[in-house]
Design an enzyme around this catalytic site. Structure first.
Site, mmCIF file in Angstrom:
data_model
loop_
_atom_site.group_PDB
_atom_site.id
_atom_site.type_symbol
_atom_site.label_atom_id
_atom_site.label_comp_id
_atom_site.label_asym_id
_atom_site.label_seq_id
_atom_site.Cartn_x
_atom_site.Cartn_y
_atom_site.Cartn_z
ATOM 1 C CE LYS A 279 -3.656 0.125 2.596
ATOM 2 N NZ LYS A 279 -4.876 0.071 1.740
ATOM 3 N NE ARG B 215 -7.508 2.817 4.569
ATOM 4 C CZ ARG B 215 -7.942 3.899 4.219
ATOM 5 N NH1 ARG B 215 -6.909 5.123 4.294
ATOM 6 N NH2 ARG B 215 -9.231 4.304 4.078
ATOM 7 N N GLY C 134 -8.129 -7.461 4.578
ATOM 8 C CA GLY C 134 -8.987 -7.708 5.530
ATOM 9 C C GLY C 134 -8.543 -8.380 6.748
ATOM 10 C CG MET D 105 -2.699 -7.439 9.336
ATOM 11 S SD MET D 105 -1.178 -7.054 9.206
ATOM 12 C CE MET D 105 -1.219 -6.707 7.424
ATOM 13 N NE ARG E 284 -5.929 -4.486 -2.722
ATOM 14 C CZ ARG E 284 -6.404 -4.520 -1.671
ATOM 15 N NH1 ARG E 284 -5.519 -4.623 -0.368
ATOM 16 N NH2 ARG E 284 -7.595 -4.759 -1.403
ATOM 17 C CG HIS F 252 -1.989 -45.789 -0.337
ATOM 18 N ND1 HIS F 252 -3.339 -45.631 -0.549
ATOM 19 C CD2 HIS F 252 -1.513 -46.368 -1.232
ATOM 20 C CE1 HIS F 252 -3.599 -46.537 -1.603
ATOM 21 N NE2 HIS F 252 -2.556 -46.879 -2.018
ATOM 22 C CB SER G 139 13.807 -41.496 -11.190
ATOM 23 O OG SER G 139 12.594 -40.832 -10.650
ATOM 24 C CB CYS H 53 9.364 -40.128 -9.780
ATOM 25 S SG CYS H 53 10.011 -40.936 -9.007
ATOM 26 C CE1 TYR I 132 11.597 -37.811 -14.815
ATOM 27 C CE2 TYR I 132 13.791 -38.071 -16.097
ATOM 28 C CZ TYR I 132 12.744 -38.800 -15.230
ATOM 29 O OH TYR I 132 12.966 -39.965 -14.369
#
Length: 892
Positions: free
Chosen positions: A26, A96, A105, A107, A352, A468, A777, A844, A864
């Site tokens: 702000k 503020r 909203g 604070m 903002r 799982h 992997s 993975c 990857y």
């Protein structure tokens, strides 16, 4: 000497938008707007460093802060031509918060500060409107008392409502100046009654009380919760913005409103917002009065009969629209603006980057690029990858009032409703009858796979983000809430309890896998929608990223979905999931119960055609893309029957007695199966298992290749290796089987044999293992467990405490522990590439779909990432942003 305070106003500012870490979002944007020459009420910002100092020094301020604030306040007085606390023409200010990350909203805010029993008369005289002055004073008393003095808002609302009832009126706007004077006296009496002290009359005491309240609100519970949910560090702190007041409640030529430069719901390039005549800012959001649309188009779209700002204040609307264009072009992003009109003069209170839905984020990014305001690379960086979940899964209707029973971990995104069932068998049976079910378990196991597949959603009381249930649900695209310790499941009574509420089998519940909420009854859903903008952004992302994105998949359904979402191969095929099909589990159990190798090979021969067909389907769907197949990993006891009915079925099929089945289960029981007889250890003790799987892989690869198309290059992965000797023993068996198949079929194919690195020793020995391993992997689920010595299924109960106490910033099973587990990965990559420069490296574990972890993978130089099918688009976008981020780091 540290500068604690930065001023803005009168076309000048000491700060700018790039200083948001110091000034908060702000404060930085107020400074920027002032510097642009926009009409911004003058003020000053107390920096975030003061907030840090405040909490580091027992909630005290730097010794020179008071003088800096007084100097800045004098500057505001000079610009405005009014004095703070002056009896005749008082300067009033707002106070503020303003953190570097937007926390709407969360604070506290205080308006009209500087009013007291004396200055209110001065305001009445200088404005010529006693009603306005006393309305402003009662608002200040109410807000200040609630925020600073801890006198609840409801106390004042009750007084106000009583007076309106006694007067027979409904709206605040119908109250007179005398009414407001009476209310002010009643409010002051309530404060004295509640606190034992009169309402503070010294305006400087008011100011410092408000500043302290804003800093204090950084640590209120709602702010702490918001930071936790949005990964905002507590040590960032908040700034405090003190700004001269402008008033939207001075009559019909005054107003206040909130506007977006584009529609935050759809992304449409249309001026969007609401305003109220003769009101202050909180009235727009409080719901006391119905806000009006700022544009005629918006008014007509909502079929409103209330006049638009464009109709009521056409000249001011045009001025606001011009500022809209100026701000969006300056910031090159959609803006969320707050404004006030005082006596036909427009003032800008805030701008903002606006919050937006995933759909809007996509459209705005694509449109801004097409309009030439940003590049395609910037457009790719504008969309939060995590937001894409909104586009891939159903979400709850935010307008519906829901009854939340409990909260667990948001294990798999999306929302689902269904009738509660407590076993996988019941889930399958109920679905066959056409019912929609919610599978509720203490925890799931591989045996539950059938019920999990047909369930609309999954709820467990145990387990973490990589349990799982969580892993399988994400792979299937099922909503899942895991580790919901607030509910207690009773399998005997087929019910669960949450507090004083009991939910029985057949009752309907709803879960939100994106928030972890469990709700009573059915909550309406908003179905996902993939647009052309989604496809376009993915195309742009793919041209930028350097890492490949694969999928974790072992069923044709998962593999097909992964291809639809743009995966570039399979990075993890968990073969154990293939054995739980009813047609196969009997043969698998026969193999486990066999007394010798010959018996095991007989049972495995029955499984061979199933495995071959499985792999052939995957190879066909992937059409020449790499497919990494992990050989059998879990301990054998997971495949054995548990119930009497299942044991009877095995007895009938295998010819052994029930006692033998139970005895074998007891023999295979392990106290710590995660570190027990599993992975490569199975292959070494029962080599025939891996031989059968290798035979199935190579026969399937040959068969699919012979059909034409791109040749299949299978990648055979040996799990849980910790020594080169283990790997070499298994690789020799795999190579031998490959040659047998190639000789028998007359076809030779290229293939790779590598390992899953999930043990610290394997990471440290990667240079040695790479002498024979052709790819690594990283199984980060288990590597995290073995590095931290922490069970992913049992840690949910204390991980939240660890996060609250700052031990872990994030759940290490959801987002990679980059300094511990990450260092092991970096060591393994470096040592592996030193031995074998072309070694393929990938990840993975479930971290493969986490944007922060993907950024780490980019920096670590992995080839990857592999993730569940529904996270492939997220990984594609995150990988592109990671490439941009790493490129940016290099240019700094």
């Amino acid at each position: 000497m540290t500068k604690w305070v930065y001023t803005f106003g009168d076309g000048k500012a000491e700060g700018k938008s790039a200083m948001k870490n110091l000034l908060g979002g702000k404060g930085a944007n107020l400074a920027e707007m002032a510097g642009l020459g926009l009409p911004v009420p003058p003020g000053f910002t107390i920096t975030t460093e003061v907030c840090t100092y405040y909490y580091d020094h027992g909630q005290t301020y730097p010794s020179d802060l008071k003088d800096a604030v007084n100097t800045a306040l004098a500057g505001v007085e000079k610009i405005i031509g009014m004095k703070f606390g002056d009896a005749k023409s008082p300067l009033l200010v707002s106070v503020r918060s303003g953190a570097r990350a937007s926390m709407p909203g969360m604070m506290d805010t205080i308006l009209n500060l500087g009013l007291n029993d004396v200055t209110v008369e001065g305001l009445a005289a200088s404005s010529g409107d006693a009603r306005f002055a006393y309305d402003s004073y009662r608002r200040f008393i109410q807000m200040y008392s609630n925020v600073v003095l801890d006198v609840g808002h409801h106390n004042f609302e009750h007084i106000l409502q009583e007076l309106k009832d006694s007067r027979g009126i409904k709206l605040d706007t119908e109250l007179t100046a005398d009414d407001w004077k009476k209310i002010v006296k009643l409010f002051e009496a309530k404060v004295k009654d509640a606190t034992g002290k009169p309402f503070p009359q010294d305006v400087h005491d008011q100011l410092w009380g408000a500043i302290g309240a804003v800093f204090g609100s950084w640590m209120n519970q709602r702010a702490i919760t918001y930071r936790r949910l949005n990964d905002i560090p507590a040590n960032w702190g908040t700034a405090v913005n003190v700004q001269s007041m402008v008033f939207g409640n001075m009559g019909d030529d005054s107003a206040t409103g909130v506007a977006f430069t584009r529609d935050p719901s759809t992304g449409e390039n249309a001026f969007y917002g609401e305003y109220l005549v003769n009101a202050q800012g909180e009235d727009v959001v409080a719901g006391i009065r119905t806000p009006q649309n700022i544009s005629i188009v918006g008014k007509n779209k909502q079929k409103s009969t209330l006049p638009a700002m464009e109709e009521v204040m056409p000249a001011l609307y045009r001025e606001l629209n011009d500022i809209r264009d100026k701000l969006e072009r300056h910031y090159t992003d959609m803006q969320d603006m707050e404004f006030t009109i005082q006596k036909n003069k427009l003032w800008m209170l805030q701008t903002r980057n606006g919050k937006r839905t995933a759909k809007a984020a996509l459209k705005i990014a694509i449109d801004l690029a097409n309009e030439g305001l940003i590049s395609k690379k910037e457009a790719v960086g504008r969309v939060d990858p995590a937001q894409l979940d909104q586009l891939l899964h159903p979400t709850l209707d935010p307008k519906f009032k829901k009854t939340v029973l409990a909260r667990g971990l948001p294990a798999s995104p999306g929302a689902a409703s269904g009738q509660v069932v407590f076993s996988a068998d019941e889930a399958e049976a109920w679905v066959r009858e056409g019912k929609k079910v919610m599978l509720v378990r203490v925890e799931t196991s591989p045996e539950d796979i059938g019920g999990m597949h047909v369930a609309a959603g999954i709820l467990t009381t145990r387990g973490g983000m990589t349990s799982h249930a969580a892993v399988v649900a994400r792979g299937m695209g099922r909503a899942c809430v895991a580790g919901c310790g607030e509910i207690t499941v009773n399998y005997k009574t087929k019910s669960f309890s949450a507090g004083s509420t009991t939910v029985k089998e057949g009752d309907v519940i709803t879960i939100d896998g994106s928030t972890g909420e469990v709700m009573l009854g059915e909550v309406p859903m908003i179905q996902p929608e993939l647009t052309d903008d989604f496809a376009r952004l993915m195309e742009w992302a793919d041209t930028i990223r350097t890492m490949k994105v694969r999928a974790n998949a072992e069923t044709p359904l998962d593999a097909g979905m992964a291809r639809k979402f743009g995966c570039e191969g399979i990075g993890l095929c968990r073969t154990e999931h293939m054995f739980f099909d009813p047609k196969r589990i009997i043969s698998m159990r026969e193999m486990i119960l066999a007394k010798d190798e010959a018996g095991r090979r007989t049972a495995l021969a029955k499984l061979l055609p199933f495995q071959r067909d499985d792999f052939a389907e995957l190879f066909t769907i992937m059409a020449g893309l790499p497919v990494t197949i992990r050989l059998l990993d879990p301990p054998l006891h997971e495949f054995l029957p548990h119930t009497d009915a299942e044991i009877a079925e095995v007895v009938k099929a295998s010819g052994v007695d029930a006692e033998t089945v139970r005895a074998r289960g007891a023999q295979l029981h392990e106290y710590n199966p995660m570190l027990g007889h599993r992975g490569v250890r199975l292959g070494i003790t029962y080599p025939e298992i891996y031989e059968m799987q290798a035979q199935a892989i190579f026969e399937a690869a040959v068969a699919v290749t012979k059909k034409g198309g791109k040749p299949v290059v299978p990648e055979v992965m040996i799990p849980l290796v910790c020594t080169k000797a283990e790997f070499d023993l298994m690789k020799a068996a795999i190579d031998k089987m490959a040659q047998q198949v190639f000789k028998a079929t007359g076809t030779t194919l290229e293939y790779l044999v590598g390992t899953m690195i999930e043990l610290p020793r394997a990471a440290l020995q990667a240079g040695v293992i790479a002498e024979t391993a052709e790819f690594f992997s990283f199984g980060t689920n288990d590597l995290t467990q073995t590095t931290l010595g922490m069970s992913r299924d049992d840690s949910a109960g204390f991980l939240e405490v660890y996060r609250e106490k700052g031990i872990f910033e994030k759940d290490p099973f959801a987002s990679l522990d980059q300094t511990g587990v990450g260092e092991l990965i970096e060591i393994a990559v470096e040592r592996g590439k030193k031995t074998r420069p072309d070694v393929k490296t990938g990840i993975c574990g479930e971290h493969g779909g986490d944007p922060a972890s993907i950024m780490f993978c980019q920096k670590a130089g992995l080839s990857y990432v592999s993730c569940s099918p529904y996270r492939v688009p997220i990984a594609r976008l995150a990988a592109a942003q990671a490439a941009i981020g790493v490129e940016g780091d290099r240019t700094k």
